[in-house]
Design an enzyme around this catalytic site. Structure first.
Site, mmCIF file in Angstrom:
data_model
loop_
_atom_site.group_PDB
_atom_site.id
_atom_site.type_symbol
_atom_site.label_atom_id
_atom_site.label_comp_id
_atom_site.label_asym_id
_atom_site.label_seq_id
_atom_site.Cartn_x
_atom_site.Cartn_y
_atom_site.Cartn_z
ATOM 1 C CG ASP A 14 65.813 16.234 97.226
ATOM 2 O OD1 ASP A 14 64.584 16.203 97.090
ATOM 3 O OD2 ASP A 14 66.361 16.772 98.206
ATOM 4 C CB SER A 15 64.776 20.520 95.743
ATOM 5 O OG SER A 15 64.700 20.154 97.109
ATOM 6 C CE1 TYR A 46 63.371 21.847 92.474
ATOM 7 C CE2 TYR A 46 62.322 19.692 92.501
ATOM 8 C CZ TYR A 46 63.245 20.561 91.952
ATOM 9 O OH TYR A 46 64.028 20.150 90.905
ATOM 10 N N GLY A 47 59.360 23.322 97.668
ATOM 11 C CA GLY A 47 58.118 23.197 98.444
ATOM 12 C C GLY A 47 57.047 24.244 98.209
ATOM 13 C CB CYS A 77 62.420 15.198 94.998
ATOM 14 S SG CYS A 77 61.534 16.701 95.260
ATOM 15 C CG ASN A 78 58.883 12.911 99.952
ATOM 16 O OD1 ASN A 78 58.212 12.002 100.412
ATOM 17 N ND2 ASN A 78 60.157 13.067 100.278
ATOM 18 C CD GLU A 157 69.356 22.506 100.717
ATOM 19 O OE1 GLU A 157 70.388 23.016 100.260
ATOM 20 O OE2 GLU A 157 68.961 21.368 100.392
ATOM 21 C CB CYS A 189 60.314 16.701 102.973
ATOM 22 S SG CYS A 189 61.638 17.746 102.328
ATOM 23 C CB THR A 190 64.729 13.911 100.681
ATOM 24 O OG1 THR A 190 64.662 15.202 100.081
ATOM 25 C CG2 THR A 190 64.150 12.871 99.774
ATOM 26 C CG HIS A 191 65.722 18.862 102.716
ATOM 27 N ND1 HIS A 191 65.221 18.589 101.462
ATOM 28 C CD2 HIS A 191 66.767 19.713 102.540
ATOM 29 C CE1 HIS A 191 65.929 19.262 100.558
ATOM 30 N NE2 HIS A 191 66.874 19.946 101.184
HETATM 31 N N1 DGL Z 1 63.312 17.454 99.457
HETATM 32 C C1 DGL Z 1 62.173 17.652 98.622
HETATM 33 C C2 DGL Z 1 61.074 16.678 98.919
HETATM 34 O O1 DGL Z 1 61.352 15.573 99.356
HETATM 35 C C3 DGL Z 1 61.648 19.055 98.533
HETATM 36 C C4 DGL Z 1 62.214 20.022 99.476
HETATM 37 C C5 DGL Z 1 62.093 21.448 98.937
HETATM 38 O O2 DGL Z 1 62.941 21.797 98.144
HETATM 39 O O3 DGL Z 1 61.152 22.151 99.324
HETATM 40 O O4 DGL Z 1 59.918 16.965 98.676
#
Ligand code: DGL
Length: 281
Positions: A14-15, A46-47, A77-78, A157, A189-191
């Protein structure tokens, strides 16, 4: 193709710390498995990045995980799943590469009663259109409302998932979805699972879908069918391309308890990711 070993680790990336929601589920479902995790914190978030850049990161990390001997790679990561899944599957076939979008979308379509689905996600995943496409591939009559939530990842984060600010931005992000009367919302998103208590307070009647759940069920089934599940427990290695010291302090807070963890740095060399050698994975 090299042989795939039953005792090899499962690669997950993931990011940042978000993918640890997926690792936690893996530990719960498959407690004997060893995980080799990459948090690409050198590039988080990453978004808001260009999709071609994210594709390059995702393919580089996938190749590094297979080169390190992983028996499967989970794109936790999505946004990576949105832009790099097809290419990674082609490049590494017949090795197992699994992404979260396919399984998250399938689970949401099973759960919705009114066929109105919301997706909370990053700008990049929303711009890729991957969730809406996958949902409509399964059921073209679904009403889908996708909302980009750019402030969520920095809040998570920074360990601010339960703050007043998180509550206020979550309320704003949920508003169009609730106006659209979605009964089911994908955490795209995994977060975002770290924000679940805030989201549930704001939308108590909505079912929130964490794509990790269905994804890990699929990984587990696939490894079982290939007779690739470990018989005895092993340690896991969590790496970051960012600040290893800070990651080592922070990561355990995002995991359900697990003692046999090692931490290390991973380093980008151009488009190649260099993973550390560990004798335990
Ligand atoms: N956690 C990542 C996802 O599931 C991206 C989050 C990010 O870094 O913007 O897409």
């Amino acid at each position: 193709m090299r042989g795939v070993e039953r005792d090899a680790p499962i690669g997950v990336f993931d990011s940042g710390v978000g993918g640890l929601t997926v690792v936690s589920r893996l530990f719960e479902t498959l407690p004997n498995e060893s995980i080799l995790y990459v948090a690409d914190q050198a590039h988080v978030p990453y978004g808001g990045r260009d999709l071609s850049e994210i594709r390059c990161f995702a393919l580089g990390i996938t190749s590094a995980l297979f080169a390190a001997g992983c028996k499967a790679v989970v794109m936790a990561c999505n946004i990576s799943s949105a832009v790099a899944m097809d290419a990674a599957e082609k490049e590494h076939a017949p090795l197992l590469v699994v992404g979260v979008i396919r399984y998250g979308a399938a689970r949401a379509t099973q759960k919705t009663r009114n066929r109105k689905i919301g997706v909370l996600t990053t700008e990049g995943t929303r711009n890729s259109g991957a969730y809406t496409q996958e949902l409509h591939r399964i059921d073209p009559l679904l009403e889908v409302t996708e909302v980009a939530c750019p402030q969520f990842v920095p809040l998570v984060e920074a360990g601010q998932s339960l703050s007043r600010e998180a509550f206020d931005v979550a309320e704003a992000y949920l508003a169009p979805i609730l106006r659209g009367e979605a009964d089911t919302v994908i955490l795209g998103c995994t977060h975002y699972p770290y924000l679940l208590s805030v989201l549930r307070e704001l939308a108590p009647t909505v079912q929130f879908i964490d794509p990790a759940e269905a994804t890990i069920e699929a990984v587990s089934l696939s490894l079982f069918q290939k007779d690739l599940l470990r018989d005895t427990p092993a340690s896991s290695l969590l790496t970051t391309t960012g600040d290893a010291e800070a990651f080592c302090q922070k990561a355990p807070l995002f995991l359900t308890s697990r003692e046999d963890l090692e931490f290390a740095s991973a380093t980008w060399n151009g488009e190649r990711l260099i993973l550390p050698f560990s004798s335990k994975v």
